[in-house]
Design an enzyme around this catalytic site. Structure first.
Site, PDB file in Angstrom:
ATOM      1  N   SER A 185       0.677  -1.489  -0.226  1.00 46.27           N
ATOM      2  CA  SER A 185      -0.404  -0.503  -0.135  1.00 46.27           C
ATOM      3  C   SER A 185       0.758   0.856   0.045  1.00 46.27           C
ATOM      4  CB  SER A 185      -1.419  -0.196   1.258  1.00 46.27           C
ATOM      5  OG  SER A 185      -1.648   0.886   0.707  1.00 46.27           O
TER       6      SER A 185
ATOM      7  N   GLU B  78      -9.434  -4.224  -4.211  1.00 41.59           N
ATOM      8  CA  GLU B  78      -8.693  -3.448  -3.409  1.00 41.59           C
ATOM      9  C   GLU B  78      -9.680  -2.724  -2.505  1.00 41.59           C
ATOM     10  OE1 GLU B  78      -5.284  -3.565  -2.372  1.00 41.59           O
ATOM     11  OE2 GLU B  78      -4.498  -3.858  -4.450  1.00 41.59           O
TER      12      GLU B  78
ATOM     13  N   HIS C 111      -8.032  -5.144   0.017  1.00 40.78           N
ATOM     14  CA  HIS C 111      -6.430  -5.020   0.318  1.00 40.78           C
ATOM     15  C   HIS C 111      -6.045  -5.062   1.725  1.00 40.78           C
ATOM     16  CE1 HIS C 111      -3.756  -1.432   0.011  1.00 40.78           C
ATOM     17  NE2 HIS C 111      -4.259  -1.037   1.072  1.00 40.78           N
TER      18      HIS C 111
END
Length: 502
Positions: free
Chosen positions: A197, A325, A421
């Site tokens: 991320s 995600e 995610h």
């Protein structure tokens, strides 16, 4: 009668002094791993050093006890997060954690992995049980996790203070690794940097940064979120915070605002409010409010432009994303979006009619799952998956070696319903038994998938090749982890569905 033999705690000598860690497992056995936690790579960023570039720690006498995680820039209780990343109180927040199978073996020359955590550049902590390097240690890789200043303290524009202080923290941590990692059995010339991320964006930023090139040889970016904040936007947010705080937009003015208050104001300054779809469009077009800023110094231009110019072209790269995600976010609006046609929902998102049509045609399977699912996929594609294609294409266009590899993480969690995610992180670290994993994976995460993902990471860190055909050799090719069993593990057009956005 107790015949157990006490195991002496490992002690190594680094530039500032000696540090003592702790063994997990019996030294000499395959699963033994030594952890050295909370070693300062810089002095506490408080007082006169609060908005300064990181300053190397002073040498210490005696032995520094490195048996507990150090203080973290993240503060307070963050509530339930996808990855458990606890906050640790204290002033000395710039630390590294080292996990090694060979402490003190200065000639071992093992490959090194340096991991940078995510959290949108405003949160996150290296003290997560998921980032423990024991599985990489088992496979002969020394692992380091690092902290860095977050939010406005780390990245905000402050007249009279160095820019990109959080980025300078990454550089200082990597310099620390280069100087000291041999004491832990690592080879300073075999460093791979990785992150997820915001951490994935961090390592891509470093890949495109001339000042960082001597500090690593390879990069693995998981769901990389680039910031590349413009100077104008950085100045706007700085002025907004100063106004909200009632202080001058100067170093002294911001230093007069208590740390907790400044964190509150950074959230308020970045809050858009208003229509949810308009908020999504603003986020997708303008990006994250905090993070690496184009400052004309460390970061002279956007990362993609740097890569296009050949910065980092001598480094191997693996990058990829999960399939959905952000779909877990739009799931919450499923009821409200139920009767909204997806073409209408996408209309405010800045696509012309032909692009929108081509994109929806390429995503028929996802479209059939409803507007919320399709909108979540669009957010995922705009923020993460299209960037994978752009970066891989930029690198492939230069040709030759080093190479670029791409992947997709496609296993859908039975708990979350999506390949969401952060879901890939415990598989990448092969830590399926760590606290908090089953909260997002369900009770039976597949160990074979962890073996495949983690094994590829080890192969890349060790040998510079994750084990499948590169995008450089065959553009469009990517490894698909945990996808439909009827589909090939390596696909020649794995990212076909995002091409309309590239």
């Amino acid at each position: 009668m107790n015949t157990a033999v006490a195991v002496e705690a490992p002690v190594v000598t680094i530039a500032p002094g000696r540090v003592r860690g702790v063994w997990r497992g019996t030294p000499g056995t395959p699963d033994a791993s030594a952890a050295f936690l909370g070693i300062p790579f810089a002095q506490p960023p408080v007082g006169a050093l609060r908005f300064a570039a990181p300053v190397a720690p002073e040498p210490w006498a005696g032995i520094h006890e490195a048996v507990e995680y150090g203080a973290t820039p993240q503060r307070g209780d963050t509530g339930i997060t996808l990855i458990p990343e606890p906050s640790v109180a204290g002033e000395s927040t710039l630390n590294v954690n080292v996990f090694t199978p060979a402490p003190g073996a200065v000639d071992a020359a093992l490959p090194v992995l340096v991991y940078i955590h995510g959290g949108g550049y405003t949160s996150g902590s290296p003290a997560s049980p998921w980032y423990d390097g024991r599985s990489f240690n088992r496979d002969g890789v020394v692992t380091v996790s690092v902290s860095y200043r977050l939010g406005f303290d780390g990245f905000g524009h402050i007249p009279g203070a160095p820019s990109n202080r959080g980025v300078r923290d990454w550089l200082a941590a990597l310099e620390w690794v280069r100087e000291n990692i041999a004491a832990f059995g690592g080879d300073p010339d075999r460093v791979t940097i990785a992150g997820q991320s915001a951490g994935g964006g961090a390592v891509l930023t470093l890949l495109g940064m001339p000042a960082a090139q001597h500090l690593f040889r390879a990069v693995w970016s998981l769901s990389g979120a680039l910031a590349d904040i413009s100077p104008e936007r950085a100045r706007t947010f700085s002025a907004r915070i100063a106004h909200l705080a009632g202080v001058e937009a100067t170093r002294d003015g911001f230093a007069s605002v208590p740390e907790d208050r400044l964190r509150e104001l950074q959230e308020k300054a970045a809050s858009a409010g208003g229509n949810p779809l308009a908020g999504i469009r603003s986020f997708l077009e303008e990006g994250l409010p905090w993070g690496p800023t184009i400052d004309g110094d460390l970061i002279a231009r956007p990362t993609l432009d740097s890569l296009r110019a050949g910065v980092g072209a001598d480094k191997h790269l693996v990058l990829g994303a999960t399939d959905d995600e952000f779909t877990m976010i739009t799931d919450g609006a499923k009821g409200k979006l139920r009767f909204v046609p997806i073409s209408l929902a996408l209309r405010p998102m800045g696509m012309d009619r032909e692009t929108r049509k081509a994109y929806l045609e390429a995503n028929g399977e996802q479209r059939a799952k409803g507007t919320a699912a399709m909108l979540g996929r669009f957010m995922t594609d705009r923020m993460f998956r299209s960037a994978v294609v752009r970066i891989a294409d930029i690198r492939a266009a230069r040709g030759g070696d080093p190479e670029t590899w791409a992947y997709r993480f496609s296993w859908s969690s039975p708990k979350m319903g999506w390949a969401a995610h952060c879901l890939d992180v415990p598989f990448w670290f092969d830590c399926l038994d760590a606290d908090g994993v089953t909260t997002i994976t369900g009770d039976a995460p597949p160990p074979a998938l962890a073996a495949a993902v983690h094994g590829s990471a080890v192969a890349f860190v060790r040998d510079g090749d994750p084990g499948w055909a590169s995008w450089s050799g065959a553009p469009g090719t990517a490894r698909v982890f945990g996808g439909d069993a009827a589909l090939p593990e390596v696909s020649a057009d794995a990212y076909r569905s995002v091409l309309a956005l590239v």
